[in-house]
Design a protein around this motif. Sequence first.
Motif, PDB file in Angstrom:
ATOM      1  N   GLU A  80      -7.659  -4.359   6.986  1.00 41.49           N
ATOM      2  CA  GLU A  80      -8.913  -4.442   6.433  1.00 41.49           C
ATOM      3  C   GLU A  80      -8.959  -5.044   4.992  1.00 41.49           C
ATOM      4  O   GLU A  80      -9.889  -5.831   4.629  1.00 41.49           O
ATOM      5  CB  GLU A  80      -9.392  -2.772   6.170  1.00 41.49           C
ATOM      6  CG  GLU A  80      -9.984  -2.416   7.280  1.00 41.49           C
ATOM      7  CD  GLU A  80     -10.887  -3.306   8.407  1.00 41.49           C
ATOM      8  OE1 GLU A  80     -11.902  -3.804   7.692  1.00 41.49           O
ATOM      9  OE2 GLU A  80     -10.756  -3.117   9.533  1.00 41.49           O
ATOM     10  N   LEU A  81      -7.937  -5.133   4.223  1.00 40.44           N
ATOM     11  CA  LEU A  81      -7.667  -5.735   2.916  1.00 40.44           C
ATOM     12  C   LEU A  81      -7.136  -6.968   2.763  1.00 40.44           C
ATOM     13  O   LEU A  81      -7.399  -7.727   1.870  1.00 40.44           O
ATOM     14  CB  LEU A  81      -6.959  -4.521   1.795  1.00 40.44           C
ATOM     15  CG  LEU A  81      -7.527  -3.213   1.618  1.00 40.44           C
ATOM     16  CD1 LEU A  81      -6.457  -2.430   0.812  1.00 40.44           C
ATOM     17  CD2 LEU A  81      -8.860  -3.492   0.699  1.00 40.44           C
ATOM     18  N   ARG A 118      -2.438   3.638   6.838  1.00 39.74           N
ATOM     19  CA  ARG A 118      -2.199   2.499   6.057  1.00 39.74           C
ATOM     20  C   ARG A 118      -2.054   1.233   6.467  1.00 39.74           C
ATOM     21  O   ARG A 118      -2.557   0.334   5.984  1.00 39.74           O
ATOM     22  CB  ARG A 118      -1.047   3.014   5.037  1.00 39.74           C
ATOM     23  CG  ARG A 118      -0.932   4.351   4.238  1.00 39.74           C
ATOM     24  CD  ARG A 118      -2.237   4.302   3.107  1.00 39.74           C
ATOM     25  NE  ARG A 118      -1.856   5.248   2.483  1.00 39.74           N
ATOM     26  CZ  ARG A 118      -2.998   5.757   1.620  1.00 39.74           C
ATOM     27  NH1 ARG A 118      -3.978   4.708   1.281  1.00 39.74           N
ATOM     28  NH2 ARG A 118      -2.953   6.709   0.489  1.00 39.74           N
ATOM     29  N   VAL A 162       0.841  -1.273   0.008  1.00 38.17           N
ATOM     30  CA  VAL A 162       0.070  -0.095  -0.077  1.00 38.17           C
ATOM     31  C   VAL A 162       0.813   1.296  -0.011  1.00 38.17           C
ATOM     32  O   VAL A 162       1.641   1.627   1.002  1.00 38.17           O
ATOM     33  CB  VAL A 162      -0.939  -0.101   1.268  1.00 38.17           C
ATOM     34  CG1 VAL A 162      -1.629   1.244   1.394  1.00 38.17           C
ATOM     35  CG2 VAL A 162      -1.913  -1.394   1.168  1.00 38.17           C
ATOM     36  N   ASN A 211      -3.859   0.236   9.145  1.00 39.99           N
ATOM     37  CA  ASN A 211      -5.360   0.098   9.191  1.00 39.99           C
ATOM     38  C   ASN A 211      -5.878  -0.718   8.169  1.00 39.99           C
ATOM     39  O   ASN A 211      -6.535  -1.452   8.060  1.00 39.99           O
ATOM     40  CB  ASN A 211      -6.165   1.014   9.810  1.00 39.99           C
ATOM     41  CG  ASN A 211      -5.838   1.311  11.405  1.00 39.99           C
ATOM     42  OD1 ASN A 211      -5.051   0.517  12.118  1.00 39.99           O
ATOM     43  ND2 ASN A 211      -6.039   2.545  11.579  1.00 39.99           N
ATOM     44  N   GLN A 212      -5.590   0.439   6.812  1.00 41.41           N
ATOM     45  CA  GLN A 212      -6.086  -0.167   5.477  1.00 41.41           C
ATOM     46  C   GLN A 212      -5.567  -1.547   5.032  1.00 41.41           C
ATOM     47  O   GLN A 212      -6.128  -2.418   4.483  1.00 41.41           O
ATOM     48  CB  GLN A 212      -5.638   1.025   4.557  1.00 41.41           C
ATOM     49  CG  GLN A 212      -6.101   0.639   3.039  1.00 41.41           C
ATOM     50  CD  GLN A 212      -5.572   1.489   2.207  1.00 41.41           C
ATOM     51  OE1 GLN A 212      -4.622   2.267   2.283  1.00 41.41           O
ATOM     52  NE2 GLN A 212      -6.133   1.374   0.890  1.00 41.41           N
ATOM     53  N   ASP A 240       1.542   5.013  -0.042  1.00 34.48           N
ATOM     54  CA  ASP A 240       1.023   6.319   0.744  1.00 34.48           C
ATOM     55  C   ASP A 240       1.373   7.670  -0.048  1.00 34.48           C
ATOM     56  O   ASP A 240       1.832   8.584   0.802  1.00 34.48           O
ATOM     57  CB  ASP A 240       1.557   6.454   2.385  1.00 34.48           C
ATOM     58  CG  ASP A 240       0.904   7.358   3.245  1.00 34.48           C
ATOM     59  OD1 ASP A 240      -0.495   7.482   2.982  1.00 34.48           O
ATOM     60  OD2 ASP A 240       1.542   8.089   3.895  1.00 34.48           O
TER      61      ASP A 240
END
Length: 291
Positions: A78-79, A72, A38, A74-75, A40
């Motif tokens: 979730e993903l 990020r 991910v 936390n993202q 940023d």
Amino acid sequence: MTRLVTVGLPVFNNAATVLSAVRSVFAQTMDDWELLIVDDGSSDTSVDLLSRINDPRVTLVADGRNLGLAARLNQIAELARSGLLARMDADDMMHPLRLAREVSWLADSANDLVATDAVSIDGTNRPTRYRHSVTGASIERQFRSSPYIHPTVLGHTSWFRSHPYDPRYRRCQDQELWVRTSHHRTVAVLPEPLLYLREAGTVPYAKYARSMAGTRDVLRHHGRSLLGGPETELLIASTVARQAAYKLADLVHQTDLLVKARGIDLPAAERTFHGLVLDTILTTPLPGVDG
């Protein structure tokens, strides 16, 4: 296809090191993983480099925004499509046995998370020092500094989703998380160096000052409820004193001595061994990048 473990890799302007970090994932002895990268909002060539990787286990998310590391992380939680989630930083490298060892260790315990020790590496990817994660750290110790080397942590994805990082913290996100969840987690520390932690050169005073300011924020937010007022004020004062000492060391160009104090010099034989492991990682091919 659901993989056993997700490796979560947040990236921000890491063009110089990120492919080495990815190579260390491909060098793992266990191949039942997905790599979730991910970005940023990098302004360098990080996304261009990563977009060349051609492997179905690798997913790159790049939306162009700069949200901060905590958001990020936390993202990523979730993903993640796996039941286990491994932290990773874009300037470090994993030992080839990291995932296999940590997954096995966690499976044989009732812990939420597992962390490990690490070996520091310099700007030329050479091993220099041994760094310890701390098992059984008191809450007072956790307020002084993070007990675990953050990118060594692997845990149940459900735990990370239930205990997200606080996006208000641009620094010390891990310390805040460990303090806040001190009564809501169990962590095992595997006493093996399963991460190569990049600590090239000295830490600039401005960066150290931001870390101390972050620790003071953690203390102000959580200290009184967990430690009481007097102990909290003492610890806040100690961060001011540590920052002043670092400033003095910076003025006389001796900050490297303070950085070195965080680890133990590696004996020559271990430097040779880890140097060979690092050579193996750095020559691991990446599909779509290396031909």
